[in-house]
Write an enzyme that holds these catalytic residues in place. Structure first.
Site, PDB file in Angstrom:
ATOM      1  N   LYS A   1      48.853  55.861  39.220  1.00  0.00           N
ATOM      2  CA  LYS A   1      49.100  57.023  40.456  1.00  0.00           C
ATOM      3  C   LYS A   1      50.049  57.755  40.265  1.00  0.00           C
ATOM      4  CE  LYS A   1      47.358  53.672  43.869  1.00  0.00           C
ATOM      5  NZ  LYS A   1      47.306  52.914  45.018  1.00  0.00           N
TER       6      LYS A   1
ATOM      7  N   LYS B   1      37.008  52.709  38.168  1.00  0.00           N
ATOM      8  CA  LYS B   1      36.549  52.024  39.091  1.00  0.00           C
ATOM      9  C   LYS B   1      36.066  52.766  40.287  1.00  0.00           C
ATOM     10  CE  LYS B   1      41.022  51.559  41.487  1.00  0.00           C
ATOM     11  NZ  LYS B   1      41.994  50.803  42.189  1.00  0.00           N
TER      12      LYS B   1
ATOM     13  N   LYS C   1      38.446  55.677  46.582  1.00  0.00           N
ATOM     14  CA  LYS C   1      38.409  56.373  47.588  1.00  0.00           C
ATOM     15  C   LYS C   1      39.106  57.838  47.098  1.00  0.00           C
ATOM     16  CE  LYS C   1      40.664  52.767  50.428  1.00  0.00           C
ATOM     17  NZ  LYS C   1      41.902  52.273  51.185  1.00  0.00           N
TER      18      LYS C   1
HETATM   19  P1  TYM Z   1      43.438  48.847  48.429  1.00  0.00           P
HETATM   20  O1  TYM Z   1      43.614  49.371  49.759  1.00  0.00           O
HETATM   21  O2  TYM Z   1      43.524  49.816  47.339  1.00  0.00           O
HETATM   22  O3  TYM Z   1      41.980  48.030  48.261  1.00  0.00           O
HETATM   23  C1  TYM Z   1      41.673  46.973  49.270  1.00  0.00           C
HETATM   24  C2  TYM Z   1      40.967  45.721  48.427  1.00  0.00           C
HETATM   25  O4  TYM Z   1      39.876  46.359  47.899  1.00  0.00           O
HETATM   26  C3  TYM Z   1      39.910  45.965  46.451  1.00  0.00           C
HETATM   27  N1  TYM Z   1      39.112  46.942  45.836  1.00  0.00           N
HETATM   28  C4  TYM Z   1      38.243  46.894  44.686  1.00  0.00           C
HETATM   29  N2  TYM Z   1      37.564  45.807  44.594  1.00  0.00           N
HETATM   30  C5  TYM Z   1      36.433  45.846  43.589  1.00  0.00           C
HETATM   31  N3  TYM Z   1      36.025  47.133  43.056  1.00  0.00           N
HETATM   32  C6  TYM Z   1      36.825  48.246  43.354  1.00  0.00           C
HETATM   33  N4  TYM Z   1      36.285  49.239  42.933  1.00  0.00           N
HETATM   34  C7  TYM Z   1      37.846  47.923  44.178  1.00  0.00           C
HETATM   35  N5  TYM Z   1      38.698  49.048  44.933  1.00  0.00           N
HETATM   36  C8  TYM Z   1      39.468  48.252  45.639  1.00  0.00           C
HETATM   37  C9  TYM Z   1      41.283  45.868  46.084  1.00  0.00           C
HETATM   38  O5  TYM Z   1      41.547  45.103  44.878  1.00  0.00           O
HETATM   39  C10 TYM Z   1      41.986  45.191  47.376  1.00  0.00           C
HETATM   40  O6  TYM Z   1      41.867  43.788  47.336  1.00  0.00           O
HETATM   41  N6  TYM Z   1      48.134  47.094  47.135  1.00  0.00           N
HETATM   42  C11 TYM Z   1      46.466  46.758  48.003  1.00  0.00           C
HETATM   43  C12 TYM Z   1      46.954  46.455  49.418  1.00  0.00           C
HETATM   44  C13 TYM Z   1      47.983  45.195  49.547  1.00  0.00           C
HETATM   45  C14 TYM Z   1      47.836  43.990  49.468  1.00  0.00           C
HETATM   46  C15 TYM Z   1      49.168  43.252  50.030  1.00  0.00           C
HETATM   47  C16 TYM Z   1      46.769  43.332  49.028  1.00  0.00           C
HETATM   48  C17 TYM Z   1      49.309  45.586  50.232  1.00  0.00           C
HETATM   49  N7  TYM Z   1      49.876  44.364  50.319  1.00  0.00           N
HETATM   50  C18 TYM Z   1      49.283  41.889  49.820  1.00  0.00           C
HETATM   51  C19 TYM Z   1      46.970  41.834  49.032  1.00  0.00           C
HETATM   52  C20 TYM Z   1      48.294  41.275  49.458  1.00  0.00           C
HETATM   53  C21 TYM Z   1      45.974  47.789  47.849  1.00  0.00           C
HETATM   54  O7  TYM Z   1      46.168  48.981  47.596  1.00  0.00           O
HETATM   55  O8  TYM Z   1      44.653  47.645  48.055  1.00  0.00           O
END
Ligand code: TYM
Length: 334
Positions: free
Chosen positions: A114, A198, A201
């Protein structure tokens, strides 16, 4: 150790949620509601580690709540709230900043991705982001964390931080070591344009992803344009090793149509990818288009969404404050 099972997960409110979020995380969120107490958080404090326009951030928080509900989360069963509404996240994050080690954070691959080439210009928040994520989970003493594969390293760090806290403050088993729940075949849904990246967004081309808000027409167009392969569909997985785009489409089809990959290969082998694409578009339209309609409908009543966040905040705060009281005491804070 607390024996009670509790799931926690978070999703960033940074715009359109997509099929990767759905298959990697949200679908599991919904099914876990039947098994244990669940807390699902719209992580706005994580989102601002990269600049967000305030008005867009406010809208995106509500849109994420709408997406939670439209995919099947029930605000009576699960606690749904936004992270900044419970100040304990920020407080525990500070305490954990003092437990976590620089060396641990330096290994985080997502920061490197990032921050890009110019790390000096990344926010400090982006660097310590994984400590806030550990705080999110540990604030509720969560035992299970449903996430996609891209969060695996962060989950391992959360376990290391929990373990070190328990050791440093001589309170064995105070924080449970949270277990990542990562789906098997769809833990990493790939871009429709490049099967080595992957689905995300942040990718520029909207044709790289299926958004949960896409209409049937948009889904059809995107699947038609998706990169696949010029050969016929093989009958075995080994032949797909060097064809990530083809494998990705087959994986998505398998998951959405609820058939194993082996069964899908039997159905599809010897056919052209255009056949798979027609079938895939059909099942995606059936599953995703109603979600998109529901999100748009829910967004028509913002006060209902705000009310859900308010109730969720109250419930989350009760658990957070109780745990924080004990955490402060362990650390020696009066
Ligand atoms: P975020 O907002 O990027 O994504 C949310 C969830 O979607 C999953 N994900 C995917 N799974 C499969 N294929 C993909 N292409 C894909 N893109 C996204 C992510 O793995 C995630 O589960 N850091 C985290 C948010 C967070 C969090 C937490 C998660 C903050 N605190 C505590 C669990 C526990 C994030 O940026 O997810």
């Amino acid at each position: 150790m607390s024996k009670k099972k509790l799931a926690f997960s978070g999703v960033q409110p940074t715009g359109n949620l997509h099929l990767g979020n759905y298959l990697g995380a949200l679908k599991n969120f919904v099914s876990l509601q039947k098994e244990m107490e669940c807390i699902y958080c719209v992580v706005d404090l994580h989102a601002i580690t990269v600049f967000q326009k305030p008005e867009e951030l406010r809208n995106n928080v509500l849109e994420t709540v709408a997406s939670f509900l439209a995919t099947g989360l029930d605000s009576e069963k699960s606690i749904i709230f936004n992270q900044s509404a419970v100040s304990g996240h920020a407080e525990l994050a500070w305490i954990l900043n003092c437990v976590s080690r620089m060396g641990w954070l330096n290994r985080m691959t997502q920061f490197k991705d990032k921050a890009g080439a110019d790390k000096e210009k990344a926010s400090v928040g982006l660097y310590i982001y994984p400590n806030l994520m550990a705080a999110d989970i540990l604030l509720y003493k969560a035992t299970h964390v449903p996430v996609g594969a891209d969060q695996k390293q962060h989950l391992e760090l959360s376990r290391d931080i929990a373990q070190k806290f328990n050791n440093d403050f001589n309170c064995k088993n105070f924080f449970p070591l949270p277990e990542a729940l990562i789906p098997k075949n769809v833990s990493r849904i790939m871009s429709l344009r490049d099967g080595t990246k992957k689905m995300s967004k942040s990718e520029e081309s909207d044709y790289s992803r299926i958004n949960l808000k896409d209409t049937a027409d948009e889904i059809n167009k995107k699947i038609k344009k998706a990169k696949s392969d010029s050969e016929q569909i093989p009958d075995n997985l080994k032949s797909l090793e060097k064809k990530p785009e083809a494998l990705n489409l087959l994986n998505i089809y398998s998951e959405i149509s609820r058939n194993s990959l082996d069964k899908v290969l039997i159905e599809m082998s010897g056919k052209e990818y255009s056949y798979l694409k027609t079938k895939l578009a059909e099942v995606l339209v059936e599953t995703i288009a109603p979600v998109g309609k529901e999100i748009k409908k829910l967004l028509g009543d913002r006060s209902h969404l705000e009310q859900i966040l308010k109730k969720g905040k109250q419930k989350a705060n009760i658990i957070a404050e109780e745990n924080l009281k004990n955490i402060r005491e362990k650390v020696g804070l009066i």
